[in-house]
Scaffold this motif. Sequence first.
Motif, PDB file in Angstrom:
ATOM      1  N   VAL A   1     -87.732 -36.744  25.894  1.00 26.66           N
ATOM      2  CA  VAL A   1     -88.715 -36.956  24.899  1.00 26.66           C
ATOM      3  C   VAL A   1     -88.138 -36.393  23.570  1.00 26.66           C
ATOM      4  O   VAL A   1     -88.789 -37.088  22.590  1.00 26.66           O
ATOM      5  CB  VAL A   1     -89.878 -35.841  25.419  1.00 26.66           C
ATOM      6  N   ILE A   2     -87.268 -35.485  23.604  1.00 27.50           N
ATOM      7  CA  ILE A   2     -86.934 -34.909  22.082  1.00 27.50           C
ATOM      8  C   ILE A   2     -85.881 -35.977  21.623  1.00 27.50           C
ATOM      9  O   ILE A   2     -86.123 -36.244  20.585  1.00 27.50           O
ATOM     10  CB  ILE A   2     -85.969 -33.802  22.372  1.00 27.50           C
ATOM     11  N   VAL A   3     -84.868 -36.708  22.358  1.00 26.36           N
ATOM     12  CA  VAL A   3     -83.974 -37.592  21.855  1.00 26.36           C
ATOM     13  C   VAL A   3     -84.733 -39.045  21.492  1.00 26.36           C
ATOM     14  O   VAL A   3     -84.931 -39.349  20.401  1.00 26.36           O
ATOM     15  CB  VAL A   3     -82.797 -37.797  22.676  1.00 26.36           C
ATOM     16  N   LEU A   4     -85.493 -39.569  22.439  1.00 26.46           N
ATOM     17  CA  LEU A   4     -85.866 -40.998  22.317  1.00 26.46           C
ATOM     18  C   LEU A   4     -87.060 -40.771  21.550  1.00 26.46           C
ATOM     19  O   LEU A   4     -87.295 -41.578  20.727  1.00 26.46           O
ATOM     20  CB  LEU A   4     -86.104 -41.667  23.869  1.00 26.46           C
ATOM     21  N   GLY A   5     -87.910 -39.936  21.813  1.00 22.36           N
ATOM     22  CA  GLY A   5     -89.312 -39.761  21.071  1.00 22.36           C
ATOM     23  C   GLY A   5     -89.161 -39.266  19.708  1.00 22.36           C
ATOM     24  O   GLY A   5     -89.647 -39.970  18.858  1.00 22.36           O
ATOM     25  N   GLY A   6     -88.007 -38.469  19.282  1.00 24.91           N
ATOM     26  CA  GLY A   6     -87.661 -38.158  18.043  1.00 24.91           C
ATOM     27  C   GLY A   6     -87.051 -39.600  17.305  1.00 24.91           C
ATOM     28  O   GLY A   6     -87.497 -39.627  16.311  1.00 24.91           O
ATOM     29  N   TYR A   7     -86.086 -40.302  17.968  1.00 27.17           N
ATOM     30  CA  TYR A   7     -85.862 -41.458  17.381  1.00 27.17           C
ATOM     31  C   TYR A   7     -86.842 -42.485  17.018  1.00 27.17           C
ATOM     32  O   TYR A   7     -87.049 -43.197  16.206  1.00 27.17           O
ATOM     33  CB  TYR A   7     -84.856 -42.159  18.456  1.00 27.17           C
ATOM     34  N   LEU A   8     -87.764 -42.576  17.928  1.00 25.55           N
ATOM     35  CA  LEU A   8     -88.959 -43.700  17.895  1.00 25.55           C
ATOM     36  C   LEU A   8     -89.891 -42.968  16.856  1.00 25.55           C
ATOM     37  O   LEU A   8     -90.548 -43.806  16.039  1.00 25.55           O
ATOM     38  CB  LEU A   8     -89.697 -43.560  19.439  1.00 25.55           C
ATOM     39  N   MET A   9     -90.055 -41.694  16.664  1.00 27.20           N
ATOM     40  CA  MET A   9     -90.875 -41.178  15.380  1.00 27.20           C
ATOM     41  C   MET A   9     -90.257 -41.496  14.240  1.00 27.20           C
ATOM     42  O   MET A   9     -90.675 -41.858  13.044  1.00 27.20           O
ATOM     43  CB  MET A   9     -91.207 -39.797  15.663  1.00 27.20           C
ATOM     44  N   TYR A  10     -88.868 -41.328  14.285  1.00 28.26           N
ATOM     45  CA  TYR A  10     -87.864 -41.556  13.036  1.00 28.26           C
ATOM     46  C   TYR A  10     -88.093 -42.986  12.386  1.00 28.26           C
ATOM     47  O   TYR A  10     -88.098 -43.486  11.479  1.00 28.26           O
ATOM     48  CB  TYR A  10     -86.525 -41.190  13.239  1.00 28.26           C
ATOM     49  N   LYS A  11     -88.152 -43.866  13.606  1.00 29.99           N
ATOM     50  CA  LYS A  11     -88.362 -45.424  13.331  1.00 29.99           C
ATOM     51  C   LYS A  11     -89.716 -45.772  12.818  1.00 29.99           C
ATOM     52  O   LYS A  11     -90.095 -46.815  12.593  1.00 29.99           O
ATOM     53  CB  LYS A  11     -87.799 -46.275  14.323  1.00 29.99           C
ATOM     54  N   GLY A  12     -90.597 -44.943  13.119  1.00 33.01           N
ATOM     55  CA  GLY A  12     -91.929 -45.250  12.777  1.00 33.01           C
ATOM     56  C   GLY A  12     -92.855 -45.898  13.851  1.00 33.01           C
ATOM     57  O   GLY A  12     -93.702 -46.634  13.625  1.00 33.01           O
ATOM     58  N   LYS A  13     -92.351 -45.815  15.125  1.00 32.31           N
ATOM     59  CA  LYS A  13     -92.949 -46.320  16.385  1.00 32.31           C
ATOM     60  C   LYS A  13     -93.967 -45.826  16.845  1.00 32.31           C
ATOM     61  O   LYS A  13     -94.471 -46.157  17.637  1.00 32.31           O
ATOM     62  CB  LYS A  13     -91.680 -46.844  17.348  1.00 32.31           C
ATOM     63  N   ILE A  14     -93.837 -44.420  16.910  1.00 30.38           N
ATOM     64  CA  ILE A  14     -94.985 -43.450  17.286  1.00 30.38           C
ATOM     65  C   ILE A  14     -95.100 -42.401  16.257  1.00 30.38           C
ATOM     66  O   ILE A  14     -94.496 -42.063  15.220  1.00 30.38           O
ATOM     67  CB  ILE A  14     -94.785 -42.838  18.738  1.00 30.38           C
ATOM     68  N   GLU A  15     -96.516 -42.019  16.143  1.00 31.14           N
ATOM     69  CA  GLU A  15     -96.972 -40.890  15.219  1.00 31.14           C
ATOM     70  C   GLU A  15     -96.548 -39.537  15.858  1.00 31.14           C
ATOM     71  O   GLU A  15     -96.307 -39.260  16.880  1.00 31.14           O
ATOM     72  CB  GLU A  15     -98.333 -40.967  15.029  1.00 31.14           C
ATOM     73  N   ALA A  16     -96.728 -38.379  15.001  1.00 35.83           N
ATOM     74  CA  ALA A  16     -96.308 -37.211  15.209  1.00 35.83           C
ATOM     75  C   ALA A  16     -97.294 -36.786  16.461  1.00 35.83           C
ATOM     76  O   ALA A  16     -96.938 -36.193  17.360  1.00 35.83           O
ATOM     77  CB  ALA A  16     -96.412 -36.432  14.127  1.00 35.83           C
ATOM     78  N   GLY A  17     -98.517 -37.056  16.227  1.00 36.58           N
ATOM     79  CA  GLY A  17     -99.702 -36.734  17.167  1.00 36.58           C
ATOM     80  C   GLY A  17     -99.240 -37.339  18.470  1.00 36.58           C
ATOM     81  O   GLY A  17     -99.580 -36.617  19.732  1.00 36.58           O
ATOM     82  N   ASP A  18     -98.675 -38.513  18.780  1.00 34.74           N
ATOM     83  CA  ASP A  18     -98.297 -39.173  19.801  1.00 34.74           C
ATOM     84  C   ASP A  18     -97.056 -38.583  20.553  1.00 34.74           C
ATOM     85  O   ASP A  18     -97.093 -38.229  21.580  1.00 34.74           O
ATOM     86  CB  ASP A  18     -97.913 -40.600  19.457  1.00 34.74           C
ATOM     87  N   LEU A  19     -96.262 -38.142  19.761  1.00 36.21           N
ATOM     88  CA  LEU A  19     -94.946 -37.208  20.403  1.00 36.21           C
ATOM     89  C   LEU A  19     -95.486 -36.037  20.954  1.00 36.21           C
ATOM     90  O   LEU A  19     -95.007 -35.678  21.986  1.00 36.21           O
ATOM     91  CB  LEU A  19     -94.067 -36.872  19.036  1.00 36.21           C
ATOM     92  N   VAL A  20     -96.463 -35.336  20.386  1.00 32.21           N
ATOM     93  CA  VAL A  20     -97.120 -34.232  20.671  1.00 32.21           C
ATOM     94  C   VAL A  20     -97.807 -34.610  22.137  1.00 32.21           C
ATOM     95  O   VAL A  20     -97.806 -33.524  23.116  1.00 32.21           O
ATOM     96  CB  VAL A  20     -98.080 -33.259  19.812  1.00 32.21           C
TER      97      VAL A  20
END
Length: 592
Positions: A267-286
């Motif tokens: 979640v930290i690495v892949l989720g952070g990367y996807l948020m960096y690429k704009g594939k998911i929003e901050a709320g989605d990562l939460v």
Amino acid sequence: MKDKKNNKNSIRRFLPYFSPYKHVLSLDLLLAALTTVCELVFPMIFRFLTNTGLNNTKELTINLIGKLGFLYLLLRLVEILAQYYMQNIGHVMGARIEKDMRRDLFEHLQTLDDNFYNHTKVGSIMARITSDLFDITEFSHHCPEEFFIGFIKIVISFIILIRTNIVLTLIIYILIFLMIILSTSFRKKLKRSFMDQRAHIGELNSSIEDSLLGVRVVKSFANEDLEREKFEKDNNEFLNIKKRTYKYMAGFHSVNRIFDALMNLTVIVLGGYLMYKGKIEAGDLVLYVLYVTTLLNTVRRIVEFTEQFQRGITGIERFFEIMDEKPNIKNKENAEILKDPKGDIELKNVSFSYSDSSELVLDNISLKVEAGESVAIVGPSGGGKTTICNLIPRFYDVTGGAILIDGKDVRDLDLKSLRENIGMVQQDVYLFSGTVYENIEYGKPGSSKKEIEEAAKLAGCYDFIMELEDGFNTNVGQRGIRLSGGQKQRISIARVFLKNPPILILDEATSALDNTSEKIIQKSIEILAQDRTTITIAHRLSTIRNASKIIVLTEDGIVESGSHNYLMNKNGVYRKLYDMGNSSIDTMEYLL
């Protein structure tokens, strides 16, 4: 594969115990689903609040925050009320199932014959009635709940997360799948370990019981050190089994920790990367963080519950091990009720051997006892005297031949009615923990105080009972330990006086008495034996001089038969025994 099949079979056999409580169980599972939904809504509230705050600041009003807070408060209130019911009523359901199983087990134990108890230790049975059934209680309540809640959480979380991001969701669920697979590799080892643990605690209980019940013998031989050594050996073996159990358990939890770290790292690495690429929003990562935490807790609870699951399954298997024991002695279909028997007893070519031995204890023995006749059986130990006493009330069944009462084969008679018409006083006297009154009343439950006192007088024990601190209300202690051997013997005889059966079997009924007590009891027995069939096993030949017929039984069968005077004049085996005075067992074995 075999373990899985056994588990399914055990659960299938256990499920009928839920039937009386199916409405309670249904409501319990419904509330479990409700608490799960309440828990799963919270991450979605938090995602909505986060995304709104970051993307639509104007829409984040006090009114919206208040509504979200009220919704969360309402969900928590519903969850708390549902949890209260589950913890209270759900546990009571488990306790009721435990009570039902203990009832069935106890009732079944009452049907099992001497052969079962000769090969099974009481301590082992007690472990199954107590600790095993307690584990089943926890299993019966938590097992449906935990697996049902786990299923809902995993499925609903997957549906929500897969709509958010397919790649991240699939990776997380692959890790969850691998976690479950690796965790179950410990399952078989844990199960075997728990089985060993349960079996050995029964052995340990038996060892402790033997030592404590025989504490006087231990002290009299100054063998305390020997008992400590025996106990220490069993205790250490139990410790080694528990060490092995905890080793598997530690591996179990280590697997959980590893996958806990892997999923959070994903979640930290892949989720952070996807948020960096704009594939998911901050709320989605939460949302992912919260759901991954929920899923980890869920899987961890299921995995940790496997320990309780295995305890429960082990308890169920051990429960059915005893329930599957079939009594060798049971009623035939349409067994005849024995009513008002005259008391004719006949042994026709009777042979008998115990199930674990091919050696015949009795071989082609024939004997006829007329109604009202008093017959004494004497002879060396091992000749089969007590065996005959046990065959008449069908504690065992003959291997060959037949035993008849009033011309009817005892195997064709209803067991309860057969034994109701036979009174026994055995060499090994057993008194139940309770009062003197209760122990005498056991001969005929519901008898009046007057009847019980009269039975005590006839048995010659009324006077010493009245001298006890609380008279008939005196507690005799476990196995009657607070009374002397002679006192216990006389109370057991009083039980038979109260029962007043047409057939009496006296197996060394006066063996524990001093000469004075023996004379008192002998007179009482003579009164009791009037107009009823009496079979007496005796080593003190002076007590059976007035028997109408005396049978001398040895390993060669019946070697002599007749009255006291006839056998004395015959100058055979009986005369030798009688001339030896007290005729102890050792003396008889020496002569014969």
